[in-house]
Design a protein around this motif. Structure first.
Motif, PDB file in Angstrom:
ATOM      1  N   UNK A  45       2.702  60.092  -0.665  1.00 47.88           N
ATOM      2  CA  UNK A  45       3.621  60.242  -1.800  1.00 47.88           C
ATOM      3  C   UNK A  45       4.292  58.917  -2.166  1.00 47.88           C
ATOM      4  N   UNK A  46       4.207  58.532  -3.425  1.00 48.95           N
ATOM      5  CA  UNK A  46       4.798  57.275  -3.905  1.00 48.95           C
ATOM      6  C   UNK A  46       5.812  57.566  -5.015  1.00 48.95           C
ATOM      7  N   UNK A  47       5.581  57.056  -6.235  1.00 46.91           N
ATOM      8  CA  UNK A  47       6.578  57.253  -7.293  1.00 46.91           C
ATOM      9  C   UNK A  47       6.646  58.720  -7.699  1.00 46.91           C
ATOM     10  N   UNK A  48       7.860  59.150  -8.066  1.00 46.44           N
ATOM     11  CA  UNK A  48       8.118  60.523  -8.478  1.00 46.44           C
ATOM     12  C   UNK A  48       8.530  60.560  -9.944  1.00 46.44           C
ATOM     13  N   UNK A  49       8.219  61.672 -10.599  1.00 52.03           N
ATOM     14  CA  UNK A  49       8.642  61.887 -11.980  1.00 52.03           C
ATOM     15  C   UNK A  49       9.030  63.348 -12.138  1.00 52.03           C
ATOM     16  N   UNK A  50      10.034  63.598 -12.948  1.00 55.99           N
ATOM     17  CA  UNK A  50      10.548  64.945 -13.161  1.00 55.99           C
ATOM     18  C   UNK A  50      10.285  65.371 -14.595  1.00 55.99           C
ATOM     19  N   UNK A  51       9.685  66.552 -14.754  1.00 57.14           N
ATOM     20  CA  UNK A  51       9.414  67.052 -16.102  1.00 57.14           C
ATOM     21  C   UNK A  51      10.625  67.806 -16.644  1.00 57.14           C
ATOM     22  N   UNK A  54      11.374  70.992 -14.800  1.00 59.42           N
ATOM     23  CA  UNK A  54      11.762  70.909 -13.400  1.00 59.42           C
ATOM     24  C   UNK A  54      10.629  70.711 -12.424  1.00 59.42           C
ATOM     25  N   UNK A  55       9.407  70.530 -12.907  1.00 58.87           N
ATOM     26  CA  UNK A  55       8.294  70.217 -12.007  1.00 58.87           C
ATOM     27  C   UNK A  55       8.390  68.753 -11.591  1.00 58.87           C
ATOM     28  N   UNK A  56       8.227  68.513 -10.293  1.00 57.46           N
ATOM     29  CA  UNK A  56       8.237  67.148  -9.759  1.00 57.46           C
ATOM     30  C   UNK A  56       6.789  66.701  -9.570  1.00 57.46           C
ATOM     31  N   UNK A  57       6.472  65.534 -10.098  1.00 54.64           N
ATOM     32  CA  UNK A  57       5.139  64.959  -9.940  1.00 54.64           C
ATOM     33  C   UNK A  57       5.215  63.778  -8.982  1.00 54.64           C
ATOM     34  N   UNK A  58       4.149  63.585  -8.195  1.00 52.44           N
ATOM     35  CA  UNK A  58       4.107  62.503  -7.221  1.00 52.44           C
ATOM     36  C   UNK A  58       2.788  61.766  -7.328  1.00 52.44           C
ATOM     37  N   UNK A  59       2.865  60.446  -7.490  1.00 56.78           N
ATOM     38  CA  UNK A  59       1.674  59.609  -7.416  1.00 56.78           C
ATOM     39  C   UNK A  59       1.362  59.277  -5.974  1.00 56.78           C
ATOM     40  N   UNK A  87      -9.342  60.784  -6.689  1.00 53.32           N
ATOM     41  CA  UNK A  87     -10.295  59.740  -7.016  1.00 53.32           C
ATOM     42  C   UNK A  87      -9.793  58.707  -7.994  1.00 53.32           C
ATOM     43  N   UNK A  88      -8.472  58.660  -8.216  1.00 52.07           N
ATOM     44  CA  UNK A  88      -7.891  57.648  -9.097  1.00 52.07           C
ATOM     45  C   UNK A  88      -7.768  56.313  -8.368  1.00 52.07           C
ATOM     46  N   UNK A  89      -7.594  55.245  -9.126  1.00 52.84           N
ATOM     47  CA  UNK A  89      -7.568  53.887  -8.578  1.00 52.84           C
ATOM     48  C   UNK A  89      -6.125  53.450  -8.303  1.00 52.84           C
ATOM     49  N   UNK A  90      -5.630  53.745  -7.104  1.00 47.01           N
ATOM     50  CA  UNK A  90      -4.265  53.392  -6.684  1.00 47.01           C
ATOM     51  C   UNK A  90      -3.225  53.899  -7.690  1.00 47.01           C
ATOM     52  N   UNK A  91      -3.141  55.203  -7.928  1.00 43.77           N
ATOM     53  CA  UNK A  91      -2.224  55.748  -8.937  1.00 43.77           C
ATOM     54  C   UNK A  91      -0.799  55.880  -8.422  1.00 43.77           C
ATOM     55  N   UNK A  92      -0.209  54.755  -8.052  1.00 46.10           N
ATOM     56  CA  UNK A  92       1.117  54.757  -7.433  1.00 46.10           C
ATOM     57  C   UNK A  92       2.211  55.126  -8.422  1.00 46.10           C
ATOM     58  N   UNK A  93       2.116  54.624  -9.657  1.00 43.08           N
ATOM     59  CA  UNK A  93       3.205  54.770 -10.620  1.00 43.08           C
ATOM     60  C   UNK A  93       2.961  55.868 -11.627  1.00 43.08           C
ATOM     61  N   UNK A  94       4.015  56.656 -11.903  1.00 40.78           N
ATOM     62  CA  UNK A  94       3.915  57.739 -12.879  1.00 40.78           C
ATOM     63  C   UNK A  94       5.210  57.812 -13.676  1.00 40.78           C
ATOM     64  N   UNK A  95       5.118  58.351 -14.889  1.00 44.88           N
ATOM     65  CA  UNK A  95       6.309  58.523 -15.732  1.00 44.88           C
ATOM     66  C   UNK A  95       6.063  59.693 -16.676  1.00 44.88           C
ATOM     67  N   UNK A  96       7.121  60.460 -16.952  1.00 46.19           N
ATOM     68  CA  UNK A  96       7.026  61.646 -17.812  1.00 46.19           C
ATOM     69  C   UNK A  96       7.765  61.390 -19.116  1.00 46.19           C
ATOM     70  N   UNK A  97       7.116  61.755 -20.241  1.00 44.95           N
ATOM     71  CA  UNK A  97       7.766  61.590 -21.547  1.00 44.95           C
ATOM     72  C   UNK A  97       7.162  62.567 -22.544  1.00 44.95           C
ATOM     73  N   UNK A 141       4.420  50.475 -10.436  1.00 43.02           N
ATOM     74  CA  UNK A 141       5.533  51.374 -10.731  1.00 43.02           C
ATOM     75  C   UNK A 141       5.712  51.293 -12.243  1.00 43.02           C
ATOM     76  N   UNK A 142       5.903  52.420 -12.921  1.00 40.24           N
ATOM     77  CA  UNK A 142       6.103  52.374 -14.369  1.00 40.24           C
ATOM     78  C   UNK A 142       7.337  53.195 -14.742  1.00 40.24           C
ATOM     79  N   UNK A 143       7.906  52.856 -15.885  1.00 39.05           N
ATOM     80  CA  UNK A 143       9.089  53.569 -16.380  1.00 39.05           C
ATOM     81  C   UNK A 143       9.200  53.345 -17.885  1.00 39.05           C
TER      82      UNK A 143
END
Length: 364
Positions: A45-51, A54-59, A87-97, A141-143
């Motif tokens: 589990x790396x970066x987290x994003x909240x929808x 209320x769903x939490x996503x984890x890269x 099978x993603x390529x180092x999908x550490x960073x995530x962001x919800x919008x 990491x993205x934001x």
């Protein structure tokens, strides 16, 4: 650009894991706080994003996975995990919008549209594919900025190397025009940033170079006050320590000084300005820092979550908040990133223990 539909694996994540329970019991938080598992067995589990729902996503990083974590009964623990993609390529960073989940791979940004409603048929599209493909410091990491641009770091593909216009940057990407603007240069490897809730300035962590010894150079926390500022890499480390190879003939005054120098090799990753109402007032608008921990020191350092006290753009203090991830040179966990929940509690990811913790303040 093309679409790809990923297979979905549904499963339940239970809080009864002995290993994760033991790790949680080792962790210490300030008086009045508690820390408990929010989700276990979340691979890497790396970066987290909240929808919005209320769903939490984890890269993740090496695991190459993207998870959704669902706390349907709102009891502070996710009962259900959904593996959205693998099978993603180092999908550490995530962001919800705007209902969509954006994921940073090494060489591109992808999007899962209307993700909350499509967990069982997640469809991926590429929205930007002009990033370098070097995997060394290539995870991101993205934001989103307050203006709606996506902030993207591009770490250097080395321990230390000559400045290259493609690397060592923070970009601001307009997703409609696909125009990328450089907002910071001379950044070795930032894996965390956040906007100050009052000044609006972007603060970011930066990992210092290796192979200069146990105690130098420091890792850094920096703040951007003007677009395009240069933060010194590879010429200076920690603001004033000249690089033995690249620092000759360079002038310290040409580069921005860190807002805070940390201990060497503590590897600061995610940072977060707390804006909730649940924690005591002294934490409001203060900066939480996840020190992931050293891999290259004779004695380990980091492995904790800290709080930097901020006044304006000045750091006035730096104190522990969560400890116990490492003890007597034994690693039990490594904190990565944080996300603030609507009730003011704080989730913290741990890519070593494959866990996400929930920290809350227990009001008297």
């Amino acid at each position: 650009m093309g679409n790809k539909i990923f297979s979905i694996l549904l499963g339940l994540a239970f809080v009864g894991s002995a290993q994760a329970t033991d790790i949680t019991e080792r962790l210490s938080v300030p008086e009045g706080f508690s820390i408990k598992p929010y989700a276990l067995n979340v691979d890497n589990a790396r970066q987290l994003a909240l929808s919005d729902t209320g769903i939490v996503y984890a890269g993740s990083r090496q695991a190459g996975k993207l998870h959704a974590l669902i706390d349907a009964d709102k009891d502070g623990q996710a009962e259900r995990q959904v593996l959205i993609a693998k099978g993603l390529n180092l999908p550490s960073g995530i962001a919800f919008k705007d209902g969509d989940l954006y994921v940073a791979e090494v060489e591109r940004i992808v999007r899962f549209k209307d993700i909350d409603n499509k967990l069982d048929k997640a469809e991926m599209e590429v929205v930007f594919d002009q990033l370098p493909d070097k995997r060394h410091h290539g995870w991101k990491f993205i934001r989103f900025s307050p203006q709606g641009d996506l902030i993207i770091p591009v770490g250097v593909p080395c321990n230390v190397c000559a400045e290259d216009p493609e690397f060592g940057l923070l970009y601001s990407l307009d997703l409609k025009s696909k125009k990328a603007t450089t907002i910071a240069r001379g950044v070795r490897n930032s894996v965390g940033f956040d906007y100050h809730p009052r000044t609006g300035n972007l603060w970011f962590s930066d990992n210092g170079r290796d192979m200069m010894g146990d105690d130098i150079p420091p890792c850094e926390i920096n703040v951007i006050t003007e677009d395009g500022q240069h933060f010194g890499f590879p010429y200076f480390h920690g603001g004033t320590i000249a690089d033995p190879e690249f620092g000759k003939g360079k002038n310290i005054s040409d580069y921005v000084q860190p807002a805070l120098n940390l201990d060497a090799h503590v590897a600061p990753l995610g940072i977060h300005f707390y804006t909730g109402e649940q924690f005591p007032a002294k934490y409001k608008n203060q900066l939480f820092v996840a020190e992931h921990g050293s891999w290259n020191r004779s004695k380990k350092a980091g492995y904790r979550v800290m709080v930097a006290s901020i006044e304006g753009d000045k750091v006035t203090g730096y104190t522990p908040f969560i400890t116990g991830f490492m003890e007597n040179e034994q690693t039990y966990g490594r904190p990565v990133a944080m996300v603030q929940m609507p009730d003011g509690s704080l989730l913290v990811s741990d890519d070593y223990a494959n866990a996400i913790y929930r920290v809350q303040y227990n009001k008297k």
